[in-house]
Design an enzyme around this catalytic site. Structure first.
Site, PDB file in Angstrom:
ATOM      1  N   GLY A  68     -41.169 -20.023 -25.262  1.00  0.00           N
ATOM      2  CA  GLY A  68     -39.745 -20.162 -25.601  1.00  0.00           C
ATOM      3  C   GLY A  68     -38.869 -19.366 -24.652  1.00  0.00           C
ATOM      4  O   GLY A  68     -37.833 -19.845 -24.174  1.00  0.00           O
ATOM      5  N   CYS A  80     -34.168 -25.745 -44.640  1.00  0.00           N
ATOM      6  CA  CYS A  80     -33.055 -24.823 -44.378  1.00  0.00           C
ATOM      7  C   CYS A  80     -31.989 -24.963 -45.445  1.00  0.00           C
ATOM      8  O   CYS A  80     -31.301 -24.009 -45.778  1.00  0.00           O
ATOM      9  CB  CYS A  80     -32.477 -25.094 -42.997  1.00  0.00           C
ATOM     10  N   LYS A  87     -39.594 -27.631 -27.131  1.00  0.00           N
ATOM     11  CA  LYS A  87     -40.682 -26.747 -27.560  1.00  0.00           C
ATOM     12  C   LYS A  87     -40.717 -26.765 -29.076  1.00  0.00           C
ATOM     13  O   LYS A  87     -39.882 -26.164 -29.741  1.00  0.00           O
ATOM     14  CB  LYS A  87     -40.466 -25.296 -27.095  1.00  0.00           C
ATOM     15  N   GLU A 101     -32.752 -15.287 -46.936  1.00  0.00           N
ATOM     16  CA  GLU A 101     -33.385 -16.603 -47.044  1.00  0.00           C
ATOM     17  C   GLU A 101     -34.846 -16.419 -47.465  1.00  0.00           C
ATOM     18  O   GLU A 101     -35.550 -15.583 -46.899  1.00  0.00           O
ATOM     19  CB  GLU A 101     -33.324 -17.298 -45.690  1.00  0.00           C
ATOM     20  N   GLU A 136     -28.755 -24.201 -35.165  1.00  0.00           N
ATOM     21  CA  GLU A 136     -28.917 -24.655 -36.561  1.00  0.00           C
ATOM     22  C   GLU A 136     -29.816 -23.632 -37.220  1.00  0.00           C
ATOM     23  O   GLU A 136     -31.013 -23.590 -36.935  1.00  0.00           O
ATOM     24  CB  GLU A 136     -29.577 -26.044 -36.607  1.00  0.00           C
ATOM     25  N   GLY A 145     -46.365 -23.704 -27.399  1.00  0.00           N
ATOM     26  CA  GLY A 145     -46.583 -22.266 -27.265  1.00  0.00           C
ATOM     27  C   GLY A 145     -45.681 -21.490 -28.195  1.00  0.00           C
ATOM     28  O   GLY A 145     -44.857 -22.061 -28.908  1.00  0.00           O
ATOM     29  N   LYS A 146     -45.848 -20.158 -28.145  1.00  0.00           N
ATOM     30  CA  LYS A 146     -45.088 -19.290 -29.046  1.00  0.00           C
ATOM     31  C   LYS A 146     -43.704 -19.010 -28.475  1.00  0.00           C
ATOM     32  O   LYS A 146     -43.462 -19.172 -27.274  1.00  0.00           O
ATOM     33  CB  LYS A 146     -45.860 -17.984 -29.255  1.00  0.00           C
ATOM     34  N   GLY A 147     -42.840 -18.536 -29.367  1.00  0.00           N
ATOM     35  CA  GLY A 147     -41.457 -18.286 -28.987  1.00  0.00           C
ATOM     36  C   GLY A 147     -41.323 -17.185 -27.950  1.00  0.00           C
ATOM     37  O   GLY A 147     -40.584 -17.319 -26.969  1.00  0.00           O
TER      38      GLY A 147
HETATM   39  P1  NAD Z   1     -38.136 -19.117 -35.944  1.00  0.00           P
HETATM   40  O1  NAD Z   1     -36.759 -18.673 -35.630  1.00  0.00           O
HETATM   41  O2  NAD Z   1     -39.194 -18.111 -36.087  1.00  0.00           O
HETATM   42  O3  NAD Z   1     -38.658 -20.129 -34.810  1.00  0.00           O
HETATM   43  C1  NAD Z   1     -37.975 -21.300 -34.475  1.00  0.00           C
HETATM   44  C2  NAD Z   1     -38.401 -21.725 -33.073  1.00  0.00           C
HETATM   45  O4  NAD Z   1     -37.969 -20.737 -32.169  1.00  0.00           O
HETATM   46  C3  NAD Z   1     -39.917 -21.840 -32.898  1.00  0.00           C
HETATM   47  O5  NAD Z   1     -40.204 -22.910 -32.031  1.00  0.00           O
HETATM   48  C4  NAD Z   1     -40.267 -20.523 -32.253  1.00  0.00           C
HETATM   49  O6  NAD Z   1     -41.444 -20.574 -31.482  1.00  0.00           O
HETATM   50  C5  NAD Z   1     -39.051 -20.310 -31.367  1.00  0.00           C
HETATM   51  N1  NAD Z   1     -38.836 -18.907 -30.990  1.00  0.00           N
HETATM   52  C6  NAD Z   1     -39.136 -17.801 -31.697  1.00  0.00           C
HETATM   53  N2  NAD Z   1     -38.820 -16.697 -30.971  1.00  0.00           N
HETATM   54  C7  NAD Z   1     -38.306 -17.133 -29.809  1.00  0.00           C
HETATM   55  C8  NAD Z   1     -37.816 -16.478 -28.641  1.00  0.00           C
HETATM   56  N3  NAD Z   1     -37.804 -15.149 -28.527  1.00  0.00           N
HETATM   57  N4  NAD Z   1     -37.370 -17.249 -27.631  1.00  0.00           N
HETATM   58  C9  NAD Z   1     -37.362 -18.597 -27.724  1.00  0.00           C
HETATM   59  N5  NAD Z   1     -37.852 -19.277 -28.790  1.00  0.00           N
HETATM   60  C10 NAD Z   1     -38.300 -18.551 -29.823  1.00  0.00           C
HETATM   61  O7  NAD Z   1     -38.022 -20.041 -37.226  1.00  0.00           O
HETATM   62  P2  NAD Z   1     -39.211 -20.756 -38.040  1.00  0.00           P
HETATM   63  O8  NAD Z   1     -39.877 -19.716 -38.882  1.00  0.00           O
HETATM   64  O9  NAD Z   1     -40.022 -21.580 -37.111  1.00  0.00           O
HETATM   65  O10 NAD Z   1     -38.398 -21.774 -38.969  1.00  0.00           O
HETATM   66  C11 NAD Z   1     -37.811 -21.428 -40.156  1.00  0.00           C
HETATM   67  C12 NAD Z   1     -36.315 -21.196 -39.960  1.00  0.00           C
HETATM   68  O11 NAD Z   1     -35.696 -22.350 -39.422  1.00  0.00           O
HETATM   69  C13 NAD Z   1     -35.609 -20.934 -41.274  1.00  0.00           C
HETATM   70  O12 NAD Z   1     -34.729 -19.843 -41.113  1.00  0.00           O
HETATM   71  C14 NAD Z   1     -34.825 -22.208 -41.529  1.00  0.00           C
HETATM   72  O13 NAD Z   1     -33.684 -22.051 -42.327  1.00  0.00           O
HETATM   73  C15 NAD Z   1     -34.499 -22.628 -40.136  1.00  0.00           C
HETATM   74  N6  NAD Z   1     -34.175 -24.059 -40.094  1.00  0.00           N
HETATM   75  C16 NAD Z   1     -32.868 -24.426 -39.922  1.00  0.00           C
HETATM   76  C17 NAD Z   1     -32.525 -25.778 -39.922  1.00  0.00           C
HETATM   77  C18 NAD Z   1     -31.089 -26.220 -39.756  1.00  0.00           C
HETATM   78  O14 NAD Z   1     -30.869 -27.369 -39.442  1.00  0.00           O
HETATM   79  N7  NAD Z   1     -30.111 -25.347 -39.955  1.00  0.00           N
HETATM   80  C19 NAD Z   1     -33.517 -26.741 -40.097  1.00  0.00           C
HETATM   81  C20 NAD Z   1     -34.831 -26.334 -40.269  1.00  0.00           C
HETATM   82  C21 NAD Z   1     -35.155 -24.980 -40.265  1.00  0.00           C
END
Ligand code: NAD
Length: 496
Positions: free
Chosen positions: A212, A284, A175, A384, A250, A206-208
């Site tokens: 998700g 990140c 996803k 962050e 991650e 779709g959304k998380g």
């Molecule tokens: P986010 O946590 O909002 O979303 C990440 C993913 O999780 C999306 O696909 C989202 O739809 C899904 N998601 C959200 N809520 C969910 C739920 N309740 N159940 C299941 N899935 C759910 O993060 P973002 O805003 O998309 O991305 C930015 C973040 O990602 C930053 O904190 C960044 O540091 C991190 N990031 C980490 C790495 C790494 O390798 N450590 C790499 C890239 C980004």
């Protein structure tokens, strides 16, 4: 692209059943297309097809999988320009970054997994307690891997989530973020073209809090590979614990870039600018905290300011543009709020580039900003930012630099700038982070594991460590009928 609808890629076909969600162009705020949201039925179908495909695929050899991955490398390489365009249109990152960094790096990473001979399915061991027996340790695939990805580097993310999992013999339901699904969808189609079986890789959109959640609630998944924010990561871990699934996380970071007084200052300034403003700070590992030795801080800040002034802000699709859009409006608002709050609490804007007239109207842009007087009690010190805002702190000696660097709840990455390599190695050994760059920043290798200490995550991606995450260990114990050793044990219970 206006108005185009992107479905869900399930069992080798794109399907269009479900509600539409709008996709907005970060460049100018216009409607760029729609995705079809995968409801619970669609998600469950994706998992079922991944389960069926896994049963057939898991008996393939590593050599067979690598042949298919080699074909995939060729297919994606032949379409690199199209992938770059798609990535920049969808994310608002500069077309130069997509063309010269994200897409070619992703291709190199597929190539690495198609050629590495580090991963072996099994290895023989001896049992020191039972000298006449031997054992085999096997690294079996997990089964159906549920992968959830963020929006900042969608193509690289899709490669990292899918390719090592396939090499280890798994199937995947991915996803991507609902903001940026395009290159992940394209990659799934190319995986089919490369000859992998239908259903082995499925992409659901779709959304998380809907799609998700449905994915994590499906009991047929055997592992969750999650990349995203630390808050969502906590929720994922809690949720998945109910069914005891292997989980890798991650997560976020607040990485320090440490400049010592014996550094090559011009090179360090370039590294600091690259560290925070690449991808408009939406990485990140972005070096969002500059820690600079007091004696050189004025000179370093002036050099950094010069390089920010020289950057050309503009439309992401213009090859001259150095810095462009934030990928979505909620993220733009988060950057604004956190920065405003720190300014209201006493942080000082040392420099902020005016992007106003250079960028398209209506898009999501935030000026590259340099903040000084950032104090530990301010939220921005440890939160962050995920945007182009660099917070500056000064230190007097090595020990203080390490203390400030480690004062964060995160531990994803760090940079150290010094001409003294012994000093750099000594400092790196005390830094609580999964990656430490020495006189470099942001360069990623497919052979090197990446991941976090502390609240930046659990597990590793890339390299042999990254492949091993997609396996579970099985031990085969070969008894030896000629050996009397087990008889000694059996005598504990058995009498002739
Ligand atoms: P986010 O946590 O909002 O979303 C990440 C993913 O999780 C999306 O696909 C989202 O739809 C899904 N998601 C959200 N809520 C969910 C739920 N309740 N159940 C299941 N899935 C759910 O993060 P973002 O805003 O998309 O991305 C930015 C973040 O990602 C930053 O904190 C960044 O540091 C991190 N990031 C980490 C790495 C790494 O390798 N450590 C790499 C890239 C980004």
């Amino acid at each position: 692209m206006g108005g185009k609808i992107y479905g869900n890629f399930i069992n080798g076909n794109e399907e269009f059943n479900g509600n539409k969600i709008e996709m907005i162009s970060p460049s100018d705020g216009s409607l760029s297309g729609y995705i079809i949201e995968a409801n619970r039925n669609v998600v469950n179908n994706a998992v079922d097809s991944a389960e069926d495909a896994f049963k057939k695929f898991s008996s393939s050899t590593i050599r067979e999988r690598q042949k298919l991955l080699a074909r995939l490398t060729e297919i994606v390489e032949s379409k690199a320009e199209m992938y770059s365009m798609m990535e920049s249109i969808n994310t608002g990152k500069t077309i130069r970054q997509s063309t010269y960094m994200d897409i070619p790096l992703g291709i190199e990473h597929i190539r690495y997994f198609s050629t590495t001979n580090e991963f072996k399915f099994q290895r023989e061991i001896e049992h020191p307690e039972y000298p006449d027996t031997h054992g085999m340790v096997q690294y079996a695939p997990m089964g159906v891997v549920a992968s959830i990805a963020p929006w900042n580097v969608p193509f690289l993310m899709a490669v990292w989530k899918i390719v090592p999992a396939l090499l280890a013999g798994n199937s995947v339901v991915l996803k991507p973020s609902h903001y940026t699904p395009l290159t992940a969808m394209e990659l799934a189609k190319d995986i089919k073209k490369a000859g992998f079986p239908d259903g082995l890789v499925n992409v659901i959109n779709g959304k998380g809090n809907s799609t998700g959640e449905y994915l994590m609630e499906n009991n047929k998944i055997n592992m969750v590979s999650f990349t995203g924010s630390t808050n969502t990561g906590k929720h994922v871990m809690e949720k998945v614990s109910k069914n005891i699934k292997k989980t890798t996380l991650e997560l976020g970071g607040k990485s320090p870039n440490i400049v010592m007084d014996d550094a090559d200052l011009d090179r360090a300034a370039k590294g600091v600018v690259f560290g925070i403003y690449l991808n408009s700070g939406q990485l990140c590992e972005s070096g969002s905290r500059l820690l600079v030795q007091e004696s050189i801080h004025k000179q370093l800040l002036e050099t950094i300011k010069k390089y920010i002034q020289n950057m050309k802000a503009g439309n992401p699709m213009d090859f001259e543009t150095d810095i462009s859009a934030i990928t979505n409006e909620p993220q733009l608002n988060k950057i604004k709020d956190l920065t405003d709050e720190s300014i209201n609490s006493g942080a000082h804007v040392y420099y902020s580039k005016d992007m106003g007239k250079d960028v398209p109207h209506g898009g999501f842009y935030y000026s590259p900003t340099l903040l000084t007087d950032v104090k530990p009690d301010m939220k921005i010190f440890d939160e962050e930012i995920f945007g182009p805002v660099l917070s500056v702190s000064t230190f007097n000696d090595e020990r203080e630099a390490i203390d400030i660097a480690n004062s964060s709840k995160y531990g994803l990455a760090a940079g150290i700038w010094t001409r003294n390599i012994d000093k750099a190695t000594r400092m790196a050994g005390r830094i609580e982070a999964g990656t430490v760059w020495i006189n470099e920043y942001h360069l990623l290798s497919a052979a090197a594991p990446r991941g976090g200490f502390k609240m930046s995550g659990i597990g590793r991606e890339l390299g042999l460590d990254g492949i091993m995450e997609y396996t579970q260990t099985r031990h085969l114990f070969y008894g030896n009928p000629e050996s009397g050793l087990s008889d000694v044990a059996y005598q504990l219970l058995i009498k002739e």
